[in-house]
Design a protein around this motif. Structure first.
Motif, PDB file in Angstrom:
ATOM      1  N   LYS A 342       2.740   1.657  13.542  1.00 13.38           N
ATOM      2  CA  LYS A 342       1.756   2.126  13.095  1.00 13.38           C
ATOM      3  C   LYS A 342       1.178   2.787  11.388  1.00 13.38           C
ATOM      4  CE  LYS A 342      -1.455   0.042  17.169  1.00 13.38           C
ATOM      5  NZ  LYS A 342      -2.098  -0.022  17.908  1.00 13.38           N
ATOM      6  N   LEU A 343       1.955   4.402  11.715  1.00 15.98           N
ATOM      7  CA  LEU A 343       1.592   4.864  10.529  1.00 15.98           C
ATOM      8  C   LEU A 343       2.647   4.853   9.270  1.00 15.98           C
ATOM      9  CD1 LEU A 343       2.368   8.189  12.962  1.00 15.98           C
ATOM     10  CD2 LEU A 343      -0.217   7.703  11.478  1.00 15.98           C
ATOM     11  N   LEU A 344       3.177   4.165   9.624  1.00 10.28           N
ATOM     12  CA  LEU A 344       4.932   3.821   8.895  1.00 10.28           C
ATOM     13  C   LEU A 344       3.899   2.161   8.153  1.00 10.28           C
ATOM     14  CD1 LEU A 344       6.897   3.341   6.889  1.00 10.28           C
ATOM     15  CD2 LEU A 344       8.226   1.641   9.214  1.00 10.28           C
ATOM     16  N   THR A 345       3.847   1.623   8.395  1.00 10.76           N
ATOM     17  CA  THR A 345       2.281   0.304   7.887  1.00 10.76           C
ATOM     18  C   THR A 345       1.333   0.145   7.210  1.00 10.76           C
ATOM     19  OG1 THR A 345       1.197  -0.302   9.905  1.00 10.76           O
ATOM     20  CG2 THR A 345       3.461  -1.522   9.693  1.00 10.76           C
ATOM     21  N   GLU A 346       0.284   1.519   8.256  1.00 10.02           N
ATOM     22  CA  GLU A 346      -0.706   2.213   7.089  1.00 10.02           C
ATOM     23  C   GLU A 346      -0.251   3.466   6.010  1.00 10.02           C
ATOM     24  OE1 GLU A 346      -4.428   2.699   6.510  1.00 10.02           O
ATOM     25  OE2 GLU A 346      -3.645   1.005   8.335  1.00 10.02           O
ATOM     26  N   ARG A 347       0.520   3.465   6.166  1.00 14.67           N
ATOM     27  CA  ARG A 347       1.175   3.879   4.659  1.00 14.67           C
ATOM     28  C   ARG A 347       1.410   3.679   3.585  1.00 14.67           C
ATOM     29  NH1 ARG A 347       3.650   9.236   2.807  1.00 14.67           N
ATOM     30  NH2 ARG A 347       4.728   8.855   1.382  1.00 14.67           N
ATOM     31  N   LEU A 348       1.880   2.414   4.257  1.00 10.80           N
ATOM     32  CA  LEU A 348       2.934   1.306   3.355  1.00 10.80           C
ATOM     33  C   LEU A 348       1.213   0.285   2.492  1.00 10.80           C
ATOM     34  CD1 LEU A 348       5.659  -0.220   4.583  1.00 10.80           C
ATOM     35  CD2 LEU A 348       6.018   1.285   3.232  1.00 10.80           C
ATOM     36  N   ARG A 349       0.230   0.330   3.384  1.00 14.95           N
ATOM     37  CA  ARG A 349      -0.672  -0.400   3.403  1.00 14.95           C
ATOM     38  C   ARG A 349      -1.018   0.348   1.935  1.00 14.95           C
ATOM     39  NH1 ARG A 349      -6.362  -0.576   3.938  1.00 14.95           N
ATOM     40  NH2 ARG A 349      -5.991   1.165   5.400  1.00 14.95           N
ATOM     41  N   THR A 350      -1.714   2.014   1.999  1.00 20.13           N
ATOM     42  CA  THR A 350      -2.657   2.422   1.424  1.00 20.13           C
ATOM     43  C   THR A 350      -1.693   3.295   0.097  1.00 20.13           C
ATOM     44  OG1 THR A 350      -1.555   4.100   2.825  1.00 20.13           O
ATOM     45  CG2 THR A 350      -3.881   3.248   2.725  1.00 20.13           C
ATOM     46  N   ARG A 351      -0.640   3.213   0.059  1.00 22.87           N
ATOM     47  CA  ARG A 351       0.147   3.792  -0.851  1.00 22.87           C
ATOM     48  C   ARG A 351       0.641   2.931  -1.696  1.00 22.87           C
ATOM     49  NH1 ARG A 351       5.069   8.726  -0.791  1.00 22.87           N
ATOM     50  NH2 ARG A 351       5.297   8.689  -3.380  1.00 22.87           N
ATOM     51  N   TYR A 352       1.137   1.531  -1.254  1.00 21.04           N
ATOM     52  CA  TYR A 352       1.670  -0.047  -2.031  1.00 21.04           C
ATOM     53  C   TYR A 352       1.367  -1.204  -2.536  1.00 21.04           C
ATOM     54  CZ  TYR A 352       5.536   3.553  -2.168  1.00 21.04           C
ATOM     55  OH  TYR A 352       6.115   4.941  -1.592  1.00 21.04           O
ATOM     56  N   GLY A 353      -0.444  -0.880  -1.348  1.00 19.09           N
ATOM     57  CA  GLY A 353      -0.784  -2.276  -1.285  1.00 19.09           C
ATOM     58  C   GLY A 353      -0.651  -3.378  -0.582  1.00 19.09           C
ATOM     59  N   ILE A 354       0.279  -3.142   0.433  1.00 14.13           N
ATOM     60  CA  ILE A 354       0.809  -3.960   1.229  1.00 14.13           C
ATOM     61  C   ILE A 354      -0.601  -5.403   1.750  1.00 14.13           C
ATOM     62  CG2 ILE A 354       2.509  -5.243   3.141  1.00 14.13           C
ATOM     63  CD1 ILE A 354       3.715  -3.428   0.921  1.00 14.13           C
ATOM     64  N   VAL A 355      -0.115  -6.123   1.262  1.00 11.61           N
ATOM     65  CA  VAL A 355      -1.180  -7.145   2.066  1.00 11.61           C
ATOM     66  C   VAL A 355      -1.073  -7.816   3.190  1.00 11.61           C
ATOM     67  CG1 VAL A 355      -2.576  -9.429   1.614  1.00 11.61           C
ATOM     68  CG2 VAL A 355      -1.935  -7.890  -0.366  1.00 11.61           C
ATOM     69  N   LYS A 356       0.362  -8.198   3.803  1.00 10.62           N
ATOM     70  CA  LYS A 356      -0.031  -8.504   4.999  1.00 10.62           C
ATOM     71  C   LYS A 356       0.093  -7.796   5.807  1.00 10.62           C
ATOM     72  CE  LYS A 356       2.784 -12.567   3.763  1.00 10.62           C
ATOM     73  NZ  LYS A 356       1.641 -14.010   3.914  1.00 10.62           N
ATOM     74  N   ARG A 357      -0.111  -8.072   7.137  1.00 10.13           N
ATOM     75  CA  ARG A 357       0.009  -6.953   8.038  1.00 10.13           C
ATOM     76  C   ARG A 357       1.685  -7.445   9.473  1.00 10.13           C
ATOM     77  NH1 ARG A 357      -3.741  -2.988   8.238  1.00 10.13           N
ATOM     78  NH2 ARG A 357      -5.718  -4.135   7.716  1.00 10.13           N
ATOM     79  N   PHE A 358       2.058  -5.704  10.173  1.00 16.94           N
ATOM     80  CA  PHE A 358       3.348  -6.089   9.934  1.00 16.94           C
ATOM     81  C   PHE A 358       2.383  -6.695  11.939  1.00 16.94           C
ATOM     82  CE2 PHE A 358       7.144  -4.455  11.809  1.00 16.94           C
ATOM     83  CZ  PHE A 358       6.731  -4.144  13.186  1.00 16.94           C
ATOM     84  N   PRO A 359       3.387  -7.306  12.724  1.00 23.68           N
ATOM     85  CA  PRO A 359       4.978  -7.855  12.029  1.00 23.68           C
ATOM     86  C   PRO A 359       4.999  -9.365  11.975  1.00 23.68           C
ATOM     87  CG  PRO A 359       4.505  -8.318  14.676  1.00 23.68           C
ATOM     88  CD  PRO A 359       3.143  -8.052  14.542  1.00 23.68           C
ATOM     89  N   GLU A 360       3.764  -9.964  10.138  1.00 22.35           N
ATOM     90  CA  GLU A 360       3.608 -11.270  10.498  1.00 22.35           C
ATOM     91  C   GLU A 360       4.735 -12.132   9.642  1.00 22.35           C
ATOM     92  OE1 GLU A 360      -1.414 -10.545   9.367  1.00 22.35           O
ATOM     93  OE2 GLU A 360       0.085 -11.162   7.811  1.00 22.35           O
ATOM     94  N   LYS A 361       4.655 -13.083   9.484  1.00 23.48           N
ATOM     95  CA  LYS A 361       6.229 -13.798   8.425  1.00 23.48           C
ATOM     96  C   LYS A 361       5.761 -13.044   6.959  1.00 23.48           C
ATOM     97  CE  LYS A 361       8.477 -17.833   7.859  1.00 23.48           C
ATOM     98  NZ  LYS A 361       8.659 -19.278   8.694  1.00 23.48           N
ATOM     99  N   GLY A 362       7.423 -13.023   6.966  1.00 20.71           N
ATOM    100  CA  GLY A 362       6.818 -12.704   5.332  1.00 20.71           C
ATOM    101  C   GLY A 362       6.744 -10.837   5.065  1.00 20.71           C
ATOM    102  N   TYR A 363       5.849 -10.279   5.695  1.00 23.95           N
ATOM    103  CA  TYR A 363       5.785  -8.915   5.742  1.00 23.95           C
ATOM    104  C   TYR A 363       6.817  -7.904   5.487  1.00 23.95           C
ATOM    105  CZ  TYR A 363       3.982  -4.252   6.665  1.00 23.95           C
ATOM    106  OH  TYR A 363       3.824  -2.826   6.427  1.00 23.95           O
ATOM    107  N   ALA A 364       8.221  -8.550   5.854  1.00 24.56           N
ATOM    108  CA  ALA A 364       9.757  -7.442   5.522  1.00 24.56           C
ATOM    109  C   ALA A 364       9.825  -8.298   4.123  1.00 24.56           C
ATOM    110  CB  ALA A 364       9.828  -7.769   5.879  1.00 24.56           C
ATOM    111  N   ALA A 365       9.102  -9.365   3.770  1.00 27.37           N
ATOM    112  CA  ALA A 365       9.840 -10.247   2.129  1.00 27.37           C
ATOM    113  C   ALA A 365       8.861  -8.983   1.158  1.00 27.37           C
ATOM    114  CB  ALA A 365       9.306 -11.564   1.769  1.00 27.37           C
ATOM    115  N   GLU A 366       7.242  -8.892   1.565  1.00 23.70           N
ATOM    116  CA  GLU A 366       6.781  -8.771   0.639  1.00 23.70           C
ATOM    117  C   GLU A 366       7.554  -6.672   0.383  1.00 23.70           C
ATOM    118  OE1 GLU A 366       1.697  -7.337   0.247  1.00 23.70           O
ATOM    119  OE2 GLU A 366       2.294  -8.543   1.763  1.00 23.70           O
ATOM    120  N   VAL A 367       7.200  -6.123   1.167  1.00 22.94           N
ATOM    121  CA  VAL A 367       7.189  -4.968   1.197  1.00 22.94           C
ATOM    122  C   VAL A 367       8.613  -4.251   0.362  1.00 22.94           C
ATOM    123  CG1 VAL A 367       8.622  -3.086   3.102  1.00 22.94           C
ATOM    124  CG2 VAL A 367       6.232  -4.344   3.563  1.00 22.94           C
TER     125      VAL A 367
END
Length: 414
Positions: A342-367
């Protein structure tokens, strides 16, 4: 008290400024209107009152009549051996008026029209010459100075002309007939002008029954500004040398639309142009009054300070970190990794604007795309993290290895 003093000072300065402007514009010498008005009774540089006065005495023993409307004023219709003269910046002649003017000429009268635009009578002259492009054969040549002349009479009676506004001589589009001269017996060249080392036709005659129609394209030579020069009256006399020695009917047409008032040009002074027009002048005064009211209101208004609202801090990450430390003490490896995810995905969302939610399909591809990391390595990492965070039998060795990979992933983030 200080605000009131400021308001009084501003009001006083505004009143003094208005009085100064009023005095300045009322005391200045009147300026001429340099637009091409061609008013018969006007006294501006490009009006015709001097020429009209001279024309009344052109043939002292003959009559002088004014035509105000070609449709209703038919006093000239039955005349014989007379002349019809029409001078304007733009001649407005419809088909019915053109027929009346031609009928007048066919009875042995002479018609002289000087205008810088193409009208029905010039169209008929072009048709007689075989011009194939109606509306194209009256052209314009830009030049500061021209030298008109005539091709009949004792001498050419040429004179220099220019277009002036205030104290500047400007390039002007002088109108001329674009004809490689016509071989028709009905149409003949009567004059032209020299400009920029070339010769242009600006005066033609067209036979009409027993009379003659004379078409001229430089009405400026009859204006007040030029006619007071010594050599110009001689040129005008030569231009009108084909008139009959008979009555003169002078066209001073009255139109239903209001004529342009004599007022300063915008190019001379924008403020003087505004003050020279009644509607614009009142709009200017109202604008100044409203501006003054706004300033006075702004000075006297007491403004309250807007409180500064501090944006509340986001305590979510701090809460998750504290919770993870508690789970670490209790040995709940699965829960610790879930919180770290949760900490990691929240950091990726706020800092890099990752739209998808972990562990949705395509999340790793967007990262992988946004962090510019190898896609296979990123997908392998997030798959491992997802499995470990849901494994209730997670061993210490696997937990430590997964935690190390999370730390390495943080280090790789740009």
């Amino acid at each position: 008290m200080k605000n009131n003093r400021t308001a009084y000072i501003v009001t006083g300065l505004a009143v003094l400024g208005g009085l100064f402007l009023f005095w300045w514009f009322s005391e200045r010498d009147a300026r001429y209107n340099w637009s091409e008005t061609f008013e018969t009774e006007g006294e501006e540089p490009y009006d015709l009152n001097i020429f009209a006065a001279l024309l009344e005495d052109w043939f002292p023993e003959k009559g002088f009549h004014t035509v105000t409307d070609f449709k209703t004023d038919t006093a000239y219709a039955a005349a014989e051996g007379a002349n019809l003269i029409y001078i304007a910046g733009r001649a407005y002649i419809d088909s019915a008026e053109a027929e009346r003017i031609k009928a007048f000429a066919e009875r042995g009268n002479r018609v002289f029209i000087s205008a810088a635009n193409q009208h029905l009578l010039t169209d008929e002259a072009a048709a007689a010459c075989g011009a194939t492009e109606p509306g194209k054969w009256l052209q314009r040549r830009k030049a500061k100075r021209v030298r008109p002349y005539i091709t009949f009479g004792v001498d050419s009676a040429s004179a220099d002309f220019h277009y002036q506004v205030a104290d500047k001589v400007l390039r002007y589009p002088w109108a001329y007939f674009d004809l490689e001269w016509c071989e028709s017996d009905e149409v003949r060249k009567a004059g032209g002008f020299e400009a920029v080392d070339r010769d242009f036709i600006n005066y033609i005659t067209v036979n009409a029954g027993e009379g003659l129609i004379m078409l001229h394209t430089v009405p400026h030579i009859f204006s007040n500004y030029h006619i007071i020069r010594p050599e110009v009256p001689d040129h005008i006399e030569a231009v009108l040398g084909l008139l009959n020695e008979g009555d003169i009917y002078y066209a001073d047409l009255r139109f239903e639309t209001a004529r342009q008032p004599n007022r300063p040009l915008l190019t001379e002074s924008p403020l003087r142009f505004i003050l020279g027009n009644e509607s614009l002048r009142w709009a200017w005064y109202i604008t100044l009054i409203l501006a003054l009211i706004f300033v006075l209101n702004a000075v006297r208004r007491k403004e309250r300070k807007v409180p500064v609202i501090i944006r509340p801090e986001n305590d979510t990450l701090r809460f998750l970190d504290v919770t993870a430390q508690m789970y670490r003490k209790e040995g709940k490896h699965k829960h610790i990794l879930a919180l770290q995810a949760k900490l990691l995905t929240e950091r990726l969302r706020t800092r890099y604007g990752i739209v998808k939610r972990f562990p949705e399909k395509g999340y790793a591809a967007e990262v992988s795309y946004k962090l510019d990391m190898p896609r296979e390595e990123t997908e392998r990492f997030f798959m491992q993290l997802h499995r470990a965070s849901h494994d209730s039998t997670l061993e210490d060795k696997t937990f430590i290895e997964t935690d190390r990979k999370i730390t390495e992933f943080y280090a790789k983030c740009p």
